[in-house]
Scaffold this motif. Structure first.
Motif, PDB file in Angstrom:
ATOM      1  N   ASP A 117       6.621  16.294   2.788  1.00 41.93           N
ATOM      2  CA  ASP A 117       5.952  17.465   2.224  1.00 41.93           C
ATOM      3  C   ASP A 117       6.945  18.470   1.648  1.00 41.93           C
ATOM      4  O   ASP A 117       6.699  19.058   0.590  1.00 41.93           O
ATOM      5  CB  ASP A 117       5.091  18.143   3.290  1.00 41.93           C
ATOM      6  CG  ASP A 117       3.817  17.366   3.581  1.00 41.93           C
ATOM      7  OD1 ASP A 117       3.206  16.841   2.632  1.00 41.93           O
ATOM      8  OD2 ASP A 117       3.438  17.269   4.756  1.00 41.93           O
ATOM      9  N   SER A 118       8.066  18.673   2.349  1.00 43.70           N
ATOM     10  CA  SER A 118       9.044  19.644   1.853  1.00 43.70           C
ATOM     11  C   SER A 118       9.577  19.237   0.484  1.00 43.70           C
ATOM     12  O   SER A 118       9.678  20.066  -0.423  1.00 43.70           O
ATOM     13  CB  SER A 118      10.202  19.780   2.847  1.00 43.70           C
ATOM     14  OG  SER A 118       9.761  20.308   4.062  1.00 43.70           O
ATOM     15  N   ALA A 119       9.922  17.959   0.324  1.00 41.88           N
ATOM     16  CA  ALA A 119      10.464  17.488  -0.947  1.00 41.88           C
ATOM     17  C   ALA A 119       9.472  17.715  -2.078  1.00 41.88           C
ATOM     18  O   ALA A 119       9.840  18.212  -3.162  1.00 41.88           O
ATOM     19  CB  ALA A 119      10.825  16.005  -0.839  1.00 41.88           C
ATOM     20  N   PHE A 120       8.222  17.372  -1.854  1.00 35.78           N
ATOM     21  CA  PHE A 120       7.232  17.524  -2.917  1.00 35.78           C
ATOM     22  C   PHE A 120       6.874  18.992  -3.137  1.00 35.78           C
ATOM     23  O   PHE A 120       6.573  19.394  -4.267  1.00 35.78           O
ATOM     24  CB  PHE A 120       5.994  16.674  -2.599  1.00 35.78           C
ATOM     25  CG  PHE A 120       6.181  15.225  -2.956  1.00 35.78           C
ATOM     26  CD1 PHE A 120       5.828  14.748  -4.214  1.00 35.78           C
ATOM     27  CD2 PHE A 120       6.749  14.338  -2.062  1.00 35.78           C
ATOM     28  CE1 PHE A 120       6.033  13.425  -4.568  1.00 35.78           C
ATOM     29  CE2 PHE A 120       6.956  13.004  -2.393  1.00 35.78           C
ATOM     30  CZ  PHE A 120       6.598  12.552  -3.654  1.00 35.78           C
ATOM     31  N   ASP A 121       6.921  19.804  -2.088  1.00 33.72           N
ATOM     32  CA  ASP A 121       6.700  21.232  -2.264  1.00 33.72           C
ATOM     33  C   ASP A 121       7.780  21.845  -3.151  1.00 33.72           C
ATOM     34  O   ASP A 121       7.500  22.622  -4.069  1.00 33.72           O
ATOM     35  CB  ASP A 121       6.700  21.947  -0.912  1.00 33.72           C
ATOM     36  CG  ASP A 121       5.381  21.785  -0.168  1.00 33.72           C
ATOM     37  OD1 ASP A 121       4.422  21.260  -0.767  1.00 33.72           O
ATOM     38  OD2 ASP A 121       5.317  22.176   1.011  1.00 33.72           O
ATOM     39  N   TRP A 122       9.063  21.487  -2.864  1.00 31.14           N
ATOM     40  CA  TRP A 122      10.150  22.031  -3.674  1.00 31.14           C
ATOM     41  C   TRP A 122      10.026  21.550  -5.114  1.00 31.14           C
ATOM     42  O   TRP A 122      10.241  22.330  -6.051  1.00 31.14           O
ATOM     43  CB  TRP A 122      11.498  21.608  -3.112  1.00 31.14           C
ATOM     44  CG  TRP A 122      11.839  22.110  -1.731  1.00 31.14           C
ATOM     45  CD1 TRP A 122      12.363  21.382  -0.697  1.00 31.14           C
ATOM     46  CD2 TRP A 122      11.699  23.440  -1.223  1.00 31.14           C
ATOM     47  NE1 TRP A 122      12.553  22.165   0.403  1.00 31.14           N
ATOM     48  CE2 TRP A 122      12.155  23.435   0.114  1.00 31.14           C
ATOM     49  CE3 TRP A 122      11.237  24.639  -1.769  1.00 31.14           C
ATOM     50  CZ2 TRP A 122      12.167  24.568   0.907  1.00 31.14           C
ATOM     51  CZ3 TRP A 122      11.238  25.778  -0.964  1.00 31.14           C
ATOM     52  CH2 TRP A 122      11.691  25.740   0.345  1.00 31.14           C
ATOM     53  N   ALA A 123       9.702  20.275  -5.294  1.00 29.40           N
ATOM     54  CA  ALA A 123       9.569  19.732  -6.649  1.00 29.40           C
ATOM     55  C   ALA A 123       8.473  20.454  -7.431  1.00 29.40           C
ATOM     56  O   ALA A 123       8.652  20.814  -8.598  1.00 29.40           O
ATOM     57  CB  ALA A 123       9.300  18.233  -6.597  1.00 29.40           C
ATOM     58  N   ALA A 124       7.330  20.674  -6.775  1.00 28.67           N
ATOM     59  CA  ALA A 124       6.216  21.363  -7.445  1.00 28.67           C
ATOM     60  C   ALA A 124       6.567  22.810  -7.759  1.00 28.67           C
ATOM     61  O   ALA A 124       6.160  23.357  -8.797  1.00 28.67           O
ATOM     62  CB  ALA A 124       4.971  21.297  -6.565  1.00 28.67           C
ATOM     63  N   LEU A 125       7.324  23.440  -6.876  1.00 25.90           N
ATOM     64  CA  LEU A 125       7.708  24.833  -7.079  1.00 25.90           C
ATOM     65  C   LEU A 125       8.691  24.979  -8.239  1.00 25.90           C
ATOM     66  O   LEU A 125       8.606  25.916  -9.045  1.00 25.90           O
ATOM     67  CB  LEU A 125       8.327  25.378  -5.790  1.00 25.90           C
ATOM     68  CG  LEU A 125       8.862  26.811  -5.820  1.00 25.90           C
ATOM     69  CD1 LEU A 125       7.715  27.804  -5.997  1.00 25.90           C
ATOM     70  CD2 LEU A 125       9.635  27.117  -4.542  1.00 25.90           C
ATOM     71  N   LEU A 126       9.627  24.035  -8.340  1.00 24.49           N
ATOM     72  CA  LEU A 126      10.710  24.157  -9.315  1.00 24.49           C
ATOM     73  C   LEU A 126      10.361  23.587 -10.689  1.00 24.49           C
ATOM     74  O   LEU A 126      10.957  23.992 -11.698  1.00 24.49           O
ATOM     75  CB  LEU A 126      11.967  23.479  -8.774  1.00 24.49           C
ATOM     76  CG  LEU A 126      12.569  24.129  -7.527  1.00 24.49           C
ATOM     77  CD1 LEU A 126      13.672  23.256  -6.942  1.00 24.49           C
ATOM     78  CD2 LEU A 126      13.106  25.520  -7.852  1.00 24.49           C
ATOM     79  N   ALA A 127       9.401  22.671 -10.737  1.00 23.02           N
ATOM     80  CA  ALA A 127       9.077  22.015 -12.006  1.00 23.02           C
ATOM     81  C   ALA A 127       8.727  22.991 -13.132  1.00 23.02           C
ATOM     82  O   ALA A 127       9.185  22.809 -14.272  1.00 23.02           O
ATOM     83  CB  ALA A 127       7.952  21.001 -11.804  1.00 23.02           C
ATOM     84  N   PRO A 128       7.939  24.031 -12.887  1.00 29.84           N
ATOM     85  CA  PRO A 128       7.573  24.921 -14.003  1.00 29.84           C
ATOM     86  C   PRO A 128       8.730  25.780 -14.515  1.00 29.84           C
ATOM     87  O   PRO A 128       8.637  26.323 -15.623  1.00 29.84           O
ATOM     88  CB  PRO A 128       6.468  25.799 -13.395  1.00 29.84           C
ATOM     89  CG  PRO A 128       5.991  25.056 -12.195  1.00 29.84           C
ATOM     90  CD  PRO A 128       7.189  24.349 -11.662  1.00 29.84           C
ATOM     91  N   ILE A 129       9.795  25.953 -13.721  1.00 29.04           N
ATOM     92  CA  ILE A 129      10.852  26.883 -14.124  1.00 29.04           C
ATOM     93  C   ILE A 129      12.181  26.195 -14.406  1.00 29.04           C
ATOM     94  O   ILE A 129      13.059  26.792 -15.035  1.00 29.04           O
ATOM     95  CB  ILE A 129      11.071  27.985 -13.056  1.00 29.04           C
ATOM     96  CG1 ILE A 129      11.529  27.373 -11.718  1.00 29.04           C
ATOM     97  CG2 ILE A 129       9.808  28.807 -12.871  1.00 29.04           C
ATOM     98  CD1 ILE A 129      11.896  28.414 -10.673  1.00 29.04           C
TER      99      ILE A 129
END
Length: 334
Positions: A168-180
Motif C-alpha cells: 500500500d505504501s508504494a502505491f500510495d507514494w506512486a499515486a501521490l507523486l504521479a501528478p507532480i
C-alpha cells in the motif's frame, strides 16, 4: 509545572510521551489540557507514527465524527490540536534506557544523548519502533535521492521518480507523486501486489509504468542519484531509467527494541496495563496499540480514549490532590 533544561543538560517535564503516533499526539494535547508540560519522543523523523510512515494518503473510515479522513489530514489535525499547549518534540530519538532517580521519578535517555526527567511517562509506541527495510542497492545515496519517506511531495516535483515495492505504501507514494513528477516508475519483485486492487488500478490510470518481476540492482549518479538500474529476476537483463528520486517502500520492521529490557510486564510483545493504563513500573503508563489487557481492541479511536485515561491517571500521580476527572473541555476557556 515545569519544562526546562538544567545545568547538566537534563530536560525536565511533567509528562514524557514516548511515541508520536495518533495516541501520543492526542496524549500531548490532553496533558496540556490538564495544565501539564509535555515532551514527545519518537525515533521517526516526522510526527504521525505508522500513519505518516505507511499510509499518509489513505482514507481512514473509523475515526469518530469523520465519514472519511486522509491519514495525513488526521495527523495534521492532531498536531495542530496539541500545538495549542506547546509540546516539545524530540524526533529522531529512540528511547534507549529507562531508570528511576533517587526521588522515584522516571528518567529516559535517548540514543542521541538526550536525557529527560519526567514526573510520569506514557508509552504510546504503537507496535514498536518502525525501521524501514533497506534497499540492498544504493544505500550510499540515502538522503541524496534515496528516500524511505515522502513527508513533502513537492520536493520531488518535476523529477523522475522510481518507487520500489508492491504494498500500500508504494502505491500510495506512486499515486501521490504521479501528478507532480516528470515520470513515475514502480518496480516490484513479483507480479503479485500486497496493495489493495483499487490502489493498483488508480496508479495504472495515472500513467505510472509498473515493472514487475524486477529489482533495482544499482543506483548511479554524482552528488545525487541520477539513474536506477532495473534487473529482471529471471533473465538478469538490465536497463537504466532516469531517477532523480528513488522511494524505497519495502515495508518496515517493527521492534520493541530497548523497551523489552526495561522490566515492563510484556505479553506477546505488548505492554500489560491495568484499568488506569498503568504498567507495573512506577509512574509509567501506556496507551494505544502497544498495550494489552482483556478485551483489548486495537483501533485508533480506542487509542485516543486510552491516552486520555493514561494522562488523567498520571495527573493524579503527579499531584495527589488533583481530580481524576478534569471537567469537560466546553467548560474551559482557551
Amino acid at each position: 509545572m515545569s519544562q526546562l533544561t538544567d545545568d547538566t543538560g537534563v530536560l525536565t517535564t511533567d509528562v514524557l510521551i514516548i511515541g508520536a503516533g495518533p495516541a501520543g499526539l492526542y496524549g500531548a494535547y490532553y496533558a496540556g489540557f490538564r495544565g501539564l508540560t509535555v515532551t514527545v519522543m519518537d525515533v521517526l523523523p516526522q510526527l504521525g507514527g505508522q500513519i505518516s510512515a505507511m499510509y499518509p494518503e489513505k482514507p481512514i473510515f473509523d475515526i469518530a465524527g469523520f465519514l472519511s479522513v486522509r491519514g495525513r489530514d488526521l495527523v495534521d489535525g492532531l498536531v495542530a490540536q496539541a500545538e495549542s499547549y506547546s509540546p516539545r518534540y524530540l524526533l529522531g530519538h529512540r528511547a534507549a534506557e529507562l531508570t528511576h532517580d533517587a526521588d522515584g521519578l522516571p528518567v529516559v535517555r535517548s540514543d542521541q544523548g538526550a536525557t529527560v526527567r519526567a514526573e510520569a511517562v506514557v508509552i504510546t509506541g504503537g507496535v514498536g519502533t518502525f525501521t524501514p527495510r533497506p534497499l540492498p542497492a544504493g544505500e550510499e545515496f540515502l538522503g541524496r535521492g534515496l528516500e524511505y519517506f515522502v513527508p513533502d511531495p513537492l520536493v520531488h516535483a518535476d523529477r523522475d521518480v522510481v518507487v520500489v515495492g508492491g504494498g500500500d505504501s508504494a502505491f500510495d507514494w506512486a499515486a501521490l507523486l504521479a501528478p507532480i513528477s516528470r515520470s513515475v516508475t514502480l518496480v516490484h519483485r513479483t507480479a503479485r501486489f500486497r496493495a489493495h486492487a483499487a490502489s493498483v488500478e488508480k496508479v495504472r490510470s495515472l500513467g505510472v509504468e509498473i515493472v514487475t518481476d524486477c529489482e533495482v540492482s544499482r543506483l548511479t549518479g554524482a552528488d545525487r542519484v541520477e539513474l536506477a538500474e532495473i534487473q529482471h529476476r529471471t533473465t538478469k537483463e538490465t536497463r537504466l531509467v532516469p531517477a532523480g528520486t528513488v522511494v524505497a517502500a519495502l515495508g518496515f520492521i517493527a521492534d520493541l527494541g530497548p523497551l523489552q529490557h526495561w522490566g515492563l510486564n510484556l505479553q506477546a510483545r505488548k505492554i500489560t496495563v491495568d484499568t488506569h493504563m498503568a504498567t507495573n513500573l512506577p509512574r509509567v503508563f501506556a496507551a494505544g496499540d502497544i498495550t494489552d489487557y482483556p478485551g483489548k481492541v486495537r483501533l485508533i479511536s480506542v487509542g485516543f480514549g486510552e491516552a486520555a485515561t493514561a494522562v488523567n491517571n498520571a495527573a493524579t500521580v503527579i499531584d495527589p490532590e488533583a481530580a481524576l476527572f478534569p471537567g469537560h473541555s466546553t467548560e474551559k476557556e482557551h
